[in-house]
Design a protein around this motif. Structure first.
Motif, PDB file in Angstrom:
ATOM      1  N   ILE A 107       0.826  -1.201   0.000  1.00 42.65           N
ATOM      2  CA  ILE A 107       0.000   0.000   0.000  1.00 42.65           C
ATOM      3  C   ILE A 107       0.866   1.260   0.000  1.00 42.65           C
ATOM      4  CG2 ILE A 107      -0.155   0.137   2.502  1.00 42.65           C
ATOM      5  CD1 ILE A 107      -3.130   0.868   2.117  1.00 42.65           C
ATOM      6  N   ASP A 108       0.345   2.349  -0.550  1.00 42.97           N
ATOM      7  CA  ASP A 108       1.050   3.626  -0.614  1.00 42.97           C
ATOM      8  C   ASP A 108       1.310   4.145   0.798  1.00 42.97           C
ATOM      9  OD1 ASP A 108       1.947   6.201  -0.994  1.00 42.97           O
ATOM     10  OD2 ASP A 108       0.379   6.782  -2.406  1.00 42.97           O
ATOM     11  N   PHE A 140       2.244   6.961   1.839  1.00 42.72           N
ATOM     12  CA  PHE A 140       1.783   8.324   2.116  1.00 42.72           C
ATOM     13  C   PHE A 140       0.305   8.368   2.493  1.00 42.72           C
ATOM     14  CE2 PHE A 140       5.680   9.074  -0.206  1.00 42.72           C
ATOM     15  CZ  PHE A 140       6.265  10.066   0.562  1.00 42.72           C
ATOM     16  N   LYS A 141      -0.461   7.367   2.088  1.00 44.62           N
ATOM     17  CA  LYS A 141      -1.856   7.274   2.536  1.00 44.62           C
ATOM     18  C   LYS A 141      -1.902   6.945   4.027  1.00 44.62           C
ATOM     19  CE  LYS A 141      -3.770   5.933  -1.958  1.00 44.62           C
ATOM     20  NZ  LYS A 141      -4.484   4.893  -2.736  1.00 44.62           N
ATOM     21  N   LEU A 142      -0.990   6.095   4.474  1.00 41.63           N
ATOM     22  CA  LEU A 142      -0.909   5.758   5.887  1.00 41.63           C
ATOM     23  C   LEU A 142      -0.374   6.929   6.701  1.00 41.63           C
ATOM     24  CD1 LEU A 142       0.618   2.215   5.387  1.00 41.63           C
ATOM     25  CD2 LEU A 142      -1.755   2.721   5.964  1.00 41.63           C
ATOM     26  N   LEU A 143       0.514   7.694   6.110  1.00 39.99           N
ATOM     27  CA  LEU A 143       1.055   8.868   6.786  1.00 39.99           C
ATOM     28  C   LEU A 143      -0.052   9.838   7.182  1.00 39.99           C
ATOM     29  CD1 LEU A 143       3.362  10.731   7.704  1.00 39.99           C
ATOM     30  CD2 LEU A 143       3.564  11.506   5.327  1.00 39.99           C
ATOM     31  N   LYS A 144      -1.067   9.968   6.353  1.00 39.21           N
ATOM     32  CA  LYS A 144      -2.178  10.864   6.679  1.00 39.21           C
ATOM     33  C   LYS A 144      -2.832  10.478   8.009  1.00 39.21           C
ATOM     34  CE  LYS A 144      -5.182  12.203   3.711  1.00 39.21           C
ATOM     35  NZ  LYS A 144      -6.238  12.176   2.664  1.00 39.21           N
ATOM     36  N   ALA A 145      -2.828   9.185   8.333  1.00 36.70           N
ATOM     37  CA  ALA A 145      -3.458   8.714   9.568  1.00 36.70           C
ATOM     38  C   ALA A 145      -2.689   9.177  10.798  1.00 36.70           C
ATOM     39  CB  ALA A 145      -3.578   7.196   9.547  1.00 36.70           C
ATOM     40  N   ARG A 172      -8.413   5.624  12.850  1.00 30.32           N
ATOM     41  CA  ARG A 172      -9.460   4.751  12.315  1.00 30.32           C
ATOM     42  C   ARG A 172     -10.184   5.428  11.144  1.00 30.32           C
ATOM     43  NH1 ARG A 172     -12.369   3.654  16.850  1.00 30.32           N
ATOM     44  NH2 ARG A 172     -11.451   1.591  17.209  1.00 30.32           N
ATOM     45  N   LYS A 173     -10.485   6.701  11.284  1.00 30.28           N
ATOM     46  CA  LYS A 173     -11.206   7.434  10.241  1.00 30.28           C
ATOM     47  C   LYS A 173     -10.427   7.450   8.930  1.00 30.28           C
ATOM     48  CE  LYS A 173     -13.266  11.944   9.174  1.00 30.28           C
ATOM     49  NZ  LYS A 173     -12.549  12.154   7.903  1.00 30.28           N
ATOM     50  N   ILE A 174      -9.139   7.739   8.992  1.00 26.00           N
ATOM     51  CA  ILE A 174      -8.323   7.800   7.775  1.00 26.00           C
ATOM     52  C   ILE A 174      -8.148   6.414   7.170  1.00 26.00           C
ATOM     53  CG2 ILE A 174      -6.079   8.399   6.805  1.00 26.00           C
ATOM     54  CD1 ILE A 174      -7.789  10.822   7.567  1.00 26.00           C
ATOM     55  N   LEU A 175      -7.880   5.413   8.000  1.00 24.28           N
ATOM     56  CA  LEU A 175      -7.700   4.056   7.478  1.00 24.28           C
ATOM     57  C   LEU A 175      -8.965   3.557   6.788  1.00 24.28           C
ATOM     58  CD1 LEU A 175      -5.695   2.281  10.351  1.00 24.28           C
ATOM     59  CD2 LEU A 175      -4.811   3.239   8.212  1.00 24.28           C
ATOM     60  N   ASN A 176     -10.124   3.949   7.291  1.00 19.82           N
ATOM     61  CA  ASN A 176     -11.384   3.515   6.687  1.00 19.82           C
ATOM     62  C   ASN A 176     -11.669   4.203   5.353  1.00 19.82           C
ATOM     63  OD1 ASN A 176     -12.301   1.506   8.451  1.00 19.82           O
ATOM     64  ND2 ASN A 176     -13.142   3.011   9.885  1.00 19.82           N
ATOM     65  N   GLU A 177     -10.838   5.150   4.974  1.00 20.22           N
ATOM     66  CA  GLU A 177     -10.981   5.817   3.682  1.00 20.22           C
ATOM     67  C   GLU A 177     -10.021   5.266   2.629  1.00 20.22           C
ATOM     68  OE1 GLU A 177     -10.254   9.878   4.702  1.00 20.22           O
ATOM     69  OE2 GLU A 177     -12.195  10.146   5.707  1.00 20.22           O
ATOM     70  N   ILE A 178      -9.180   4.292   3.009  1.00 21.74           N
ATOM     71  CA  ILE A 178      -8.176   3.732   2.106  1.00 21.74           C
ATOM     72  C   ILE A 178      -8.714   2.454   1.465  1.00 21.74           C
ATOM     73  CG2 ILE A 178      -5.835   2.804   1.948  1.00 21.74           C
ATOM     74  CD1 ILE A 178      -5.084   4.550   4.338  1.00 21.74           C
ATOM     75  N   ASP A 179      -8.396   2.255   0.190  1.00 27.88           N
ATOM     76  CA  ASP A 179      -8.883   1.090  -0.555  1.00 27.88           C
ATOM     77  C   ASP A 179      -8.036  -0.141  -0.234  1.00 27.88           C
ATOM     78  OD1 ASP A 179     -10.271  -0.528  -2.294  1.00 27.88           O
ATOM     79  OD2 ASP A 179      -9.138   0.125  -4.063  1.00 27.88           O
ATOM     80  N   LEU A 202       9.769   4.587   6.913  1.00 30.06           N
ATOM     81  CA  LEU A 202      10.796   3.576   6.653  1.00 30.06           C
ATOM     82  C   LEU A 202      10.195   2.418   5.872  1.00 30.06           C
ATOM     83  CD1 LEU A 202      12.316   3.381  10.262  1.00 30.06           C
ATOM     84  CD2 LEU A 202      13.109   4.825   8.384  1.00 30.06           C
ATOM     85  N   ASP A 203      11.010   1.792   5.011  1.00 27.29           N
ATOM     86  CA  ASP A 203      10.563   0.674   4.177  1.00 27.29           C
ATOM     87  C   ASP A 203      11.659  -0.392   4.181  1.00 27.29           C
ATOM     88  OD1 ASP A 203       9.924  -1.106   2.105  1.00 27.29           O
ATOM     89  OD2 ASP A 203       9.095   0.453   0.827  1.00 27.29           O
ATOM     90  N   SER A 204      11.334  -1.609   4.617  1.00 28.02           N
ATOM     91  CA  SER A 204      12.352  -2.653   4.703  1.00 28.02           C
ATOM     92  C   SER A 204      12.793  -3.152   3.335  1.00 28.02           C
ATOM     93  CB  SER A 204      11.835  -3.839   5.535  1.00 28.02           C
ATOM     94  OG  SER A 204      10.790  -4.519   4.860  1.00 28.02           O
ATOM     95  N   PHE A 205      11.968  -2.930   2.298  1.00 27.06           N
ATOM     96  CA  PHE A 205      12.317  -3.394   0.952  1.00 27.06           C
ATOM     97  C   PHE A 205      13.288  -2.430   0.270  1.00 27.06           C
ATOM     98  CE2 PHE A 205      11.461  -3.572  -3.674  1.00 27.06           C
ATOM     99  CZ  PHE A 205      11.855  -4.883  -3.914  1.00 27.06           C
ATOM    100  N   THR A 206      12.963  -1.160   0.293  1.00 24.57           N
ATOM    101  CA  THR A 206      13.816  -0.160  -0.369  1.00 24.57           C
ATOM    102  C   THR A 206      14.953   0.315   0.528  1.00 24.57           C
ATOM    103  OG1 THR A 206      12.453   1.695   0.394  1.00 24.57           O
ATOM    104  CG2 THR A 206      11.833   0.652  -1.697  1.00 24.57           C
TER     105      THR A 206
END
Length: 317
Positions: free
Chosen positions: A2-3, A5-10, A39-46, A301-305
């Motif tokens: 998942i993106d 930056f969408k999680l960052l908004k939360a 919870r509100k922001i996460l519920n707006e993510i696809d 942080l991203d463990s892959f990149t």
């Protein structure tokens, strides 16, 4: 994945919305507003997010409930009785470990180090247990690349090995420890070596992550802390290439056995770490309010990149 930056908004939303409660000594309201914000922001993510661990339960504070589903796709994976369906699609389903207000007491008293933080990975990637505590040892990549430490060794040997790898004298080593009575013996042993100690009152995620960052001055983090915070810290350490080891403890903070878990035991797959500062600390500055905007500072942080992103965001009203 998942993106991020969408999680960052939360986490940004939680930090901004809790700002007005800083210093008001209302810990339940702090937990409630940060949980609701995330919870509100996460519920707006696809996606469908499964909250497999969340801080708050052991403190009887408002929190996410065990196996709570969030996201626009959550109803696709929920049975008629409210349980998670066995038909999980890993293209859309992820597990979450969340501490919506790491350092509630610090926020209530205008202290330091508090943040809103989460880690996300594929379904069933995180190791979960019903125990609330773990004894952990965290060192950065400079040490992890050259030596394999053992948390079961005497602390004196661990610090001597750290000093040798870093080519420092022991009195220039800085260990970070939660300031708790259960650590009195550990603190005395470390001080008797001549090693420096940074005591923190809360927020041991900060100490673990800081031990993996060159500019923090922290050489290792050690001691017993919360399980949720430990899994989140291990997620960050996996991204940063450090070494995280733990032994699980019972709900009285006593070790259960001598089984040692490392980052790959605790997080099997790629993991993202997302944190936004609420109060000033070792990792970032806290949220600031001006007449026309809030300013937040975050760490991604991203463990892959293996990427480290420090984000300063201006939120105009």
């Amino acid at each position: 994945m998942i993106d991020i930056f969408k999680l960052l908004k939360a986490t940004e939303s939680a930090a901004i919305n809790v700002y007005k409660y800083i210093g008001l000594d209302d810990k339940n309201e702090i937990d409630r507003i940060t949980v609701e914000s995330i919870r509100k922001i996460l519920n707006e993510i696809d996606f469908c997010g499964i909250v497999c661990l969340a801080e708050g339960k052991k403190d009887n504070a408002p929190t996410f409930y065990n196996n709570e589903l969030v996201g626009l796709r959550k109803n696709n994976y929920m049975t008629s009785t409210g349980f998670i369906s066995e038909e999980i699609n890993n293209n859309f389903c992820y597990d979450l470990v969340i501490d919506s207000a790491e350092g509630t007491t610090q926020i209530a008293n205008t202290g330091s180090e508090a943040m809103s933080v989460m880690a996300i990975s594929s379904h069933n990637s995180f190791y979960t247990t019903g125990y609330y505590y773990m004894n952990k040892l965290v060192v950065g990549p400079k040490i992890a690349k050259h030596i394999i430490l053992n948390i079961l060794d005497p602390v004196e040997r661990i610090i001597q090995l750290v000093a040798k790898v870093l080519d420092k004298s022991i009195n220039n080593i800085l260990a970070c420890i939660l300031n708790r009575p259960r650590h009195n013996e550990l603190i005395n042993k470390i001080r008797n070596l001549g090693c420096k100690i940074k005591l923190i009152n809360d927020c041991d995620i900060s100490s673990g992550v800081a031990s993996c960052l060159d500019d923090s001055g922290i050489d290792l983090a050690i001691g017993i802390g919360g399980n949720t915070e430990g899994i989140i810290t291990a997620s960050a350490v996996k991204c940063l290439g450090g070494d995280f080891q733990c032994v699980f403890c019972d709900n009285n903070a006593k070790p259960i056995n001598n089984t040692v878990y490392n980052t790959n035991d605790l997080i099997k797959d790629r993991v993202l770490f997302i944190a936004t500062g609420i109060l000033n600390g070792m990792l970032f500055r806290g949220v600031k309010y001006f007449r026309s905007n809030y300013v937040t500072h975050s760490l991604l942080l991203d463990s892959f990149t293996k990427s480290i992103q420090r984000i300063e965001t201006f939120h105009y009203l």
